[in-house]
Each structure stands twice: as structure tokens, then as C-alpha cells.
Design a protein around this motif. Sequence first.
Motif, PDB file in Angstrom:
ATOM      1  N   SER A  56      -1.922   6.345  -4.666  1.00 19.61           N
ATOM      2  CA  SER A  56      -2.572   5.033  -4.610  1.00 19.61           C
ATOM      3  C   SER A  56      -1.550   3.976  -4.995  1.00 19.61           C
ATOM      4  O   SER A  56      -0.576   4.259  -5.692  1.00 19.61           O
ATOM      5  CB  SER A  56      -3.751   4.979  -5.576  1.00 19.61           C
ATOM      6  N   VAL A  57      -1.793   2.754  -4.541  1.00 21.76           N
ATOM      7  CA  VAL A  57      -0.917   1.637  -4.887  1.00 21.76           C
ATOM      8  C   VAL A  57      -1.054   1.373  -6.381  1.00 21.76           C
ATOM      9  O   VAL A  57      -2.168   1.273  -6.904  1.00 21.76           O
ATOM     10  CB  VAL A  57      -1.299   0.367  -4.094  1.00 21.76           C
ATOM     11  N   ASN A  58       0.072   1.280  -7.086  1.00 23.80           N
ATOM     12  CA  ASN A  58       0.018   1.024  -8.527  1.00 23.80           C
ATOM     13  C   ASN A  58      -0.112  -0.483  -8.801  1.00 23.80           C
ATOM     14  O   ASN A  58      -0.132  -1.296  -7.880  1.00 23.80           O
ATOM     15  CB  ASN A  58       1.214   1.646  -9.260  1.00 23.80           C
ATOM     16  N   SER A  59      -0.187  -0.836 -10.058  1.00 23.40           N
ATOM     17  CA  SER A  59      -0.408  -2.242 -10.441  1.00 23.40           C
ATOM     18  C   SER A  59       0.744  -3.161 -10.030  1.00 23.40           C
ATOM     19  O   SER A  59       0.582  -4.371  -9.967  1.00 23.40           O
ATOM     20  CB  SER A  59      -0.635  -2.341 -11.953  1.00 23.40           C
ATOM     21  N   LYS A  60       1.904  -2.575  -9.732  1.00 18.76           N
ATOM     22  CA  LYS A  60       3.059  -3.379  -9.311  1.00 18.76           C
ATOM     23  C   LYS A  60       3.146  -3.527  -7.792  1.00 18.76           C
ATOM     24  O   LYS A  60       4.062  -4.148  -7.290  1.00 18.76           O
ATOM     25  CB  LYS A  60       4.340  -2.758  -9.860  1.00 18.76           C
ATOM     26  N   GLY A  61       2.201  -2.905  -7.063  1.00 20.41           N
ATOM     27  CA  GLY A  61       2.146  -3.078  -5.622  1.00 20.41           C
ATOM     28  C   GLY A  61       2.945  -2.079  -4.809  1.00 20.41           C
ATOM     29  O   GLY A  61       3.248  -2.339  -3.647  1.00 20.41           O
ATOM     30  N   LYS A 118       3.661  -7.532  -1.011  1.00 21.42           N
ATOM     31  CA  LYS A 118       4.866  -8.361  -1.062  1.00 21.42           C
ATOM     32  C   LYS A 118       5.329  -8.514  -2.506  1.00 21.42           C
ATOM     33  O   LYS A 118       4.525  -8.479  -3.439  1.00 21.42           O
ATOM     34  CB  LYS A 118       4.588  -9.743  -0.473  1.00 21.42           C
ATOM     35  N   THR A 119       6.624  -8.707  -2.664  1.00 20.87           N
ATOM     36  CA  THR A 119       7.159  -8.943  -4.003  1.00 20.87           C
ATOM     37  C   THR A 119       6.766 -10.349  -4.449  1.00 20.87           C
ATOM     38  O   THR A 119       6.594 -11.250  -3.618  1.00 20.87           O
ATOM     39  CB  THR A 119       8.695  -8.806  -4.019  1.00 20.87           C
ATOM     40  N   LEU A 120       6.622 -10.534  -5.746  1.00 17.62           N
ATOM     41  CA  LEU A 120       6.236 -11.843  -6.277  1.00 17.62           C
ATOM     42  C   LEU A 120       7.323 -12.894  -6.070  1.00 17.62           C
ATOM     43  O   LEU A 120       7.035 -14.071  -5.881  1.00 17.62           O
ATOM     44  CB  LEU A 120       5.894 -11.731  -7.760  1.00 17.62           C
ATOM     45  N   ASN A 121       8.592 -12.448  -6.077  1.00 20.24           N
ATOM     46  CA  ASN A 121       9.703 -13.391  -5.912  1.00 20.24           C
ATOM     47  C   ASN A 121      10.250 -13.411  -4.481  1.00 20.24           C
ATOM     48  O   ASN A 121      11.316 -13.944  -4.226  1.00 20.24           O
ATOM     49  CB  ASN A 121      10.820 -13.061  -6.904  1.00 20.24           C
TER      50      ASN A 121
END
Length: 167
Positions: A56-61, A118-121
Motif C-alpha cells: 500500500s502507499v505509505n504516508s510519504k506517497g 507527486k513530491t511536495l517539492n
Amino acid sequence: MEHHTKNKDDLGVLKAQVDLCSKGYLILTPLSDLSPFDLVAYKNGEFIRIQVKYRSVNSKGFLFVRFSSSYSTSKGCCEKPVDKKEVDLYCVYCPDTDKCYYFDPKKFKSTVNIRINKTLNNQSEKINFAEDYLMIPTVNRNSLVSIENETQVSFCILRQVFFCLLA
């Protein structure tokens, strides 16, 4: 009593089989749970040994995959690294996207992160984006079992059947 982890593993393998079949592969399964791979895909005279993971996708995506296997003994839980010579590809089934992602474990060290969100940055370099892993990658041909080795593969299958009959 239901074994939740085993159910998820089984679902991942079934989803991988359906995905591979839709891509034109014939699916073969080992007779033993002790095999280093979960299934073999066959197409165009080549066999590809595939290890399937349910993540599953973790909390960091992203999907986190460790190249090791865990098991329990009377002394507790143990973990051992995967012998990457015994597996040609990894397939990771993600229930959050209902997709399978494929990659060659030899191209990574002991873990890999497959980014779903997507990454946050907005970083894009050195990121393993999930959409890049939807197709079956070209595998090092030296590690594949080819149809030329069919006699050896047939012998191994017959040997497995023979030992299963003896058990």
C-alpha cells in the motif's frame, strides 16, 4: 483463523497473474511455497521468474520494497536478503491504484521506493515514478531461462512433481 498477510500476498499474486496475462504472458506457478519466486511468465520463448509483493502507499506517497524475506522460527522472527540471481523481476501490486509495477531488482541495492504521489517539492531527478514501472522491463538475457534450456526446465518440473508425490 484468517491469516491476513497471506490473503494480501495471494491477492497480489492473483492481480499480477491477471496483469501479465493481459500483456500476453502464459503464467506458470511453482508447486512449492519455498520457491524464491511466486510465478513464472512465459512469452516468445523466454521464461521470467517473478517475485510478487503487495504494498500500500505509505504516508510519504510511495511504495517501499525491501529485498529480503521474513519468516518465523521457534527463536523468533528472522530476515534474510533475497538472492537476486534467483529472481528476474519484482512485481509490486498496489491496492490503492489497483496496478502492478515491474522492475529488475538487480538495478537497486537493498530497497526501492516507487513513488505514487507527486513530491511536495516537485523534485523529479532520482525519483522512481510509478508510471515508469507499468510495463515489463527488458531483463538481462543472461539471467533468463530460454526455450533452449527447455529440457533442463522440464527435468526440474518433473523432479518437483516426483518429490511432491513422495511426500
